[in-house]
Structure formats: C-alpha cells, structure tokens
Write an enzyme that holds these catalytic residues in place. Structure first.
Site, PDB file in Angstrom:
ATOM      1  N   GLN A 217     -63.395  -4.808  66.378  1.00  0.00           N
ATOM      2  CA  GLN A 217     -62.746  -4.244  67.556  1.00  0.00           C
ATOM      3  C   GLN A 217     -62.453  -5.303  68.613  1.00  0.00           C
ATOM      4  O   GLN A 217     -61.453  -5.223  69.319  1.00  0.00           O
ATOM      5  CB  GLN A 217     -63.607  -3.130  68.143  1.00  0.00           C
ATOM      6  CG  GLN A 217     -63.790  -1.949  67.198  1.00  0.00           C
ATOM      7  CD  GLN A 217     -62.479  -1.402  66.673  1.00  0.00           C
ATOM      8  OE1 GLN A 217     -61.602  -1.000  67.445  1.00  0.00           O
ATOM      9  NE2 GLN A 217     -62.306  -1.377  65.358  1.00  0.00           N
TER      10      GLN A 217
ATOM     11  N   HIS B   7     -58.997  -7.224  68.703  1.00  0.00           N
ATOM     12  CA  HIS B   7     -57.767  -6.589  69.177  1.00  0.00           C
ATOM     13  C   HIS B   7     -57.223  -7.225  70.450  1.00  0.00           C
ATOM     14  O   HIS B   7     -56.015  -7.374  70.618  1.00  0.00           O
ATOM     15  CB  HIS B   7     -58.014  -5.103  69.472  1.00  0.00           C
ATOM     16  CG  HIS B   7     -57.925  -4.224  68.270  1.00  0.00           C
ATOM     17  ND1 HIS B   7     -56.764  -3.983  67.597  1.00  0.00           N
ATOM     18  CD2 HIS B   7     -58.876  -3.503  67.623  1.00  0.00           C
ATOM     19  CE1 HIS B   7     -56.986  -3.158  66.589  1.00  0.00           C
ATOM     20  NE2 HIS B   7     -58.260  -2.856  66.582  1.00  0.00           N
TER      21      HIS B   7
ATOM     22  N   GLU C 275     -64.230   4.910  73.056  1.00  0.00           N
ATOM     23  CA  GLU C 275     -63.161   5.273  72.131  1.00  0.00           C
ATOM     24  C   GLU C 275     -63.741   5.547  70.747  1.00  0.00           C
ATOM     25  O   GLU C 275     -63.473   6.594  70.142  1.00  0.00           O
ATOM     26  CB  GLU C 275     -62.147   4.135  72.061  1.00  0.00           C
ATOM     27  CG  GLU C 275     -61.020   4.361  71.075  1.00  0.00           C
ATOM     28  CD  GLU C 275     -60.151   3.124  70.902  1.00  0.00           C
ATOM     29  OE1 GLU C 275     -59.035   3.277  70.362  1.00  0.00           O
ATOM     30  OE2 GLU C 275     -60.577   2.013  71.281  1.00  0.00           O
ATOM     31  N   HIS C 276     -64.526   4.612  70.224  1.00  0.00           N
ATOM     32  CA  HIS C 276     -65.182   4.753  68.929  1.00  0.00           C
ATOM     33  C   HIS C 276     -66.689   4.710  69.131  1.00  0.00           C
ATOM     34  O   HIS C 276     -67.202   3.809  69.801  1.00  0.00           O
ATOM     35  CB  HIS C 276     -64.820   3.601  67.987  1.00  0.00           C
ATOM     36  CG  HIS C 276     -63.360   3.363  67.804  1.00  0.00           C
ATOM     37  ND1 HIS C 276     -62.675   2.371  68.493  1.00  0.00           N
ATOM     38  CD2 HIS C 276     -62.441   3.976  67.011  1.00  0.00           C
ATOM     39  CE1 HIS C 276     -61.412   2.382  68.114  1.00  0.00           C
ATOM     40  NE2 HIS C 276     -61.235   3.347  67.222  1.00  0.00           N
TER      41      HIS C 276
ATOM     42  N   ASP D 190     -59.168   3.619  61.142  1.00  0.00           N
ATOM     43  CA  ASP D 190     -57.900   3.032  61.574  1.00  0.00           C
ATOM     44  C   ASP D 190     -56.791   3.259  60.553  1.00  0.00           C
ATOM     45  O   ASP D 190     -55.605   3.177  60.896  1.00  0.00           O
ATOM     46  CB  ASP D 190     -58.067   1.527  61.803  1.00  0.00           C
ATOM     47  CG  ASP D 190     -58.836   1.223  63.079  1.00  0.00           C
ATOM     48  OD1 ASP D 190     -58.873   2.083  63.966  1.00  0.00           O
ATOM     49  OD2 ASP D 190     -59.417   0.115  63.163  1.00  0.00           O
TER      50      ASP D 190
ATOM     51  N   HIS E 294     -42.986  38.820  97.239  1.00  0.00           N
ATOM     52  CA  HIS E 294     -43.724  39.188  96.019  1.00  0.00           C
ATOM     53  C   HIS E 294     -44.118  40.667  96.070  1.00  0.00           C
ATOM     54  O   HIS E 294     -43.962  41.406  95.099  1.00  0.00           O
ATOM     55  CB  HIS E 294     -45.000  38.343  95.899  1.00  0.00           C
ATOM     56  CG  HIS E 294     -44.765  36.917  95.509  1.00  0.00           C
ATOM     57  ND1 HIS E 294     -44.003  36.060  96.255  1.00  0.00           N
ATOM     58  CD2 HIS E 294     -45.205  36.190  94.435  1.00  0.00           C
ATOM     59  CE1 HIS E 294     -43.991  34.871  95.680  1.00  0.00           C
ATOM     60  NE2 HIS E 294     -44.716  34.922  94.572  1.00  0.00           N
TER      61      HIS E 294
END
Length: 444
Positions: A270, A273, A338-339, A372, A431
């Site tokens: 990771q 990235h 995220e993970h 992934d 109304h």
C-alpha cells in the site's frame, strides 16, 4: 533510509494518525507548483487551477478539452472517442493468459455485484421508495503512461448490474492520442463502446457538463490524482460523484501467530501507491512488532518503488504496540482505515466485531492485494476517514430511490388535519390552502 517506527499507543495518539481525519488538499510539490506557474503564467493554487480548467470546459466544450489536453498531457485528442474496431483489436492482441485473467476477474466481480441488485419497492405500491437506475454515468480510469484495467472492471461492472443504460469511460491520452490499449481491451470485454482519450480535470468537466463530443452524465465515479479529485469536488451538484479519494491506507490488526513477513509485504504493497499513503500495524505482541519492523526494514529498500515507500513510511508508517486487542478496536474505529487486515488467530476472531473500515480482509490468505483485483467486492474504497460513513463502490451507488405517494381518500382525510396544523404553525399558509381546498375548506 526506509525504516518503520515502533510506537506505544500513547505515542500513536500523539502522532498525526491519532487525530480524527478529514479530506484535505495536499500542497503540490515544488516541481508541480512550478509547472502550474508555467501553464497559467502566474503562481496559482491547485484548487484555483482546477476551477479555471473546469469553467473553461463548461463554457467552451471540446475546444477547451483539446487545448488543455495538449497543454497538460502533450497529446492531441481532437476526436477523442476510441474506434470500437480498434478496441476489439486491443483485446485480440492481448496474450491469452492476460485475456483469461481479465475474463476471470470480470466474472468474479460480476457474480459478487449481482448479489447487490435490489429491485424491490421499499414499502407498498401506493407509498414507497422505488428503485431506478441512473440514466448515464461516467467512469474515470487513471492512465496515460500506466494502465489500470482493474479500475475499468471495478467502475463499470456495478453500473451495468444496476441497469445503467449509458456508460462512458474517460482515461488520459497516451502520446499517440489514444487511451492505453489495456484500458481499451477491458472496456471491450465489458461491452462498453464509448471510451474517450481525455484525462485530468478537463475529463471530469466534460463528463459533468457535456461537450459536442460527450453527452453529460448523471454521476462521475473512479479514482484519480489531486487534480481529478479537485475537479470532482468542483462539479459536485451539477452531477453526483462517488467520493473524494485520498492516498491509499492499510491498517493491520495482528496477534500472535501472524507471519511478520506477510504483514510487512502488505504494508509495502500500500505504501508504494503514494508518498502520502498510510500503513499501520497494531498488535498486542511486542515480539511480533519487532519482527514486522525488521522484515519491513529489510524488504522495503529493495522494493521497485523504494523511494516512494521510504517517503510514505517516514510520514505515515508505524507499528503500534497495545496492551490487548480489545483496546485496539476503538483505535480502528477512530482511524476508519480504507483497508483493515486481520492476521493471527485472536485478531481474526474479531472479524465480526471490528467497525469503521472501508473493507475488512481476514486471514493470511486474504491479502488486500487480492481485493484490488479479483476477490469480489469493489476496490474503490473510502479514504481519509470517510469509511466512517460509506463503504466500497457498489451497485447501490448507481441506483436512486424516488418516493411515490398515492394517498387514498381515507388516508387523506386522516392526515389532512395534521398537515394543515403543521403548515399553519410554520406560517406557510399557501401549503395550508393547498390542503384545505381538497378538504372542501378555505384557509382562515
């Protein structure tokens, strides 16, 4: 030098990772800032540069798209739509193992996403939420010199399963003015014949507002760089978006018996990235913490993207030692990764109790990298704490649920007095009048 610090829980809380996170706009580095200055003829923030590009595409359409693509990507894309015959040839030219891998991944993903389809009325026919697929969506696929056919699969398949009738893909142009052949091949595999060689903020604006070449969409999905993300934020409201994506994140919750080499490999996977990526291992074993650090410090410098890994590990990498795994649960929820990977028997036993992660990967045979590509759930996941309120991209992201109200006379007679009382209390006499007319009365 690449090194992973070992922290106590208190040190982690004092670390940036211990703070509650929200979407932030990273500052471009010196080289990117200088490039922006050259393109715009003045010092300009990334957010303002994107705002100008988006406004120009909104106002001038295809001409602006062509000009910005030449300026930013050094590619001429007049007539950006890929020829379906060329896309087919891209598929045919793939080596058989790669064709088989893409087909297998697509089948696996489609089977999983098909399980999410919900065509039921929520309620009764006369009073309900009714599912309706979006009419048209745009899928952004990062690219240019690199290729991400997995993102084509992850973005398009849930839209198709939802019943979206029109799908457009945009992806940055290569130097010869086409999308990467792997992107074209993946699109052909899925039966998408509208693929445009346009990237960056100009692609997001073209999808949102439409041009002579591209018909406007209802929603834009897909990951991208800083400028893509800022453009998605800029066009939100004109269209829907999936999320504002940030750098990749992994948190590993590990206990005795976990393999330190597996954990270190997952952290590296990771961190490669992005220099701003996060990789954190939390464990109740000091011995495992030391082993993970030793493995990481050994393998990270030899990795293909060692420079990026070193930068990201220095900013957002850590092994955190806690007294027990129970105390780690609120840490996971606060960080909202995220993970989240669970490794080791005691950690894996917490699979159904952990909360706040975008995706949970349980056990040594379920590495994040499988998610992934082929595990089944979508790899487009919330980052920067957004897992507090959303999960992966899914079929549900491409369905809207308008309400239907068809009252009977009995229901109207019962509910009207309630409604007119509330309308009068709010001072909305128009109304009140609209209801009293149907009651055979006049507003006071």
């Amino acid at each position: 030098m690449t090194a992973l610090p070992v922290l106590t829980r208190e040190q982690w809380q004092a670390h940036a990772g211990g703070a509650e996170r929200r979407f932030t706009i990273p500052e471009p580095d010196a080289a990117a800032a200088e490039r922006l200055r050259g393109l715009f003829g003045r010092s300009i923030a990334a957010v303002d540069a994107v705002r100008e590009i988006v406004a120009d595409v909104r106002d001038r359409g295809d001409a602006a798209v062509v000009e910005w693509t030449e300026k930013l990507d050094s590619a001429h894309v007049e007539g950006s739509r890929a020829d379906p015959a060329w896309m087919r040839s891209c598929w045919d030219d793939l080596d058989a193992p790669l064709r088989d891998a893409l087909s297998a991944a697509a089948d696996r993903l489609r089977s999983f996403h098909a399980l999410q389809v919900d065509a039921r009325l929520r309620g009764e026919p006369r009073l309900c939420l009714r599912p309706e697929p979006l009419r048209r969506v745009g899928c952004y696929v990062p690219g240019g010199r690199a290729a991400y056919p997995s993102t084509v699969l992850m973005s398009v398949i849930p839209a198709q399963e939802a019943g979206v009738e029109s799908i457009a893909i945009t992806s940055p142009a290569t130097l010869v003015g086409t999308v990467h052949p792997l992107v074209a091949a993946a699109a052909h595999l899925l039966g998408v014949d509208e693929v445009h060689a346009i990237g960056g903020a100009q692609a997001i604006a073209a999808l949102a507002y439409g041009t002579g070449t591209i018909t406007a969409v209802d929603k834009v999905v897909g990951p991208g760089n800083l400028y893509v993300t800022l453009a998605k934020r800029e066009v939100f409201g004109a269209v829907d978006i999936d999320q504002l994506a940030g750098p990749s994140e992994i948190m590993v919750l590990a206990s005795e018996g976990a393999d330190p080499d597996d954990i270190a490999a997952d952290l590296v996977s990771q961190l490669e990235h992005d220099p701003l990526a996060w990789a954190v291992c939390i464990t109740d074993s000091s011995a495992l913490a030391d082993a993970v650090k030793a493995s990481f410090d050994r393998v990270a410098p030899a990795a293909a993207r060692a420079g990026i890994i070193a930068d990201s590990a220095g900013r957002h990498g850590a092994v955190v030692v806690v007294d027990d795994l129970e105390s780690a649960l609120p840490m996971v929820r606060a960080f909202a990764p995220e993970h989240l990977s669970l490794q080791g028997g005691a950690a894996e036993a917490l699979r159904d109790r952990v909360r706040g992660a975008g995706a949970v990967f349980c056990g040594a045979l379920s590495p994040v990298s499988m998610g992934d590509y082929v595990a089944g759930p979508n790899h487009t996941l919330p980052t920067q704490g957004a897992a507090r309120y959303r999960g992966p991209l899914s079929v549900m992201d491409f369905v809207r649920w308008p309400s239907v109200v068809d009252l009977t006379r009995e229901e109207f007679d019962t509910l009207a007095p309630v409604a007119v009382t509330l309308a009068a209390a709010e001072g909305l006499y128009g109304h009140e009048q609209a209801i009293r007319l149907r009651m055979g009365q006049r507003a006071r």
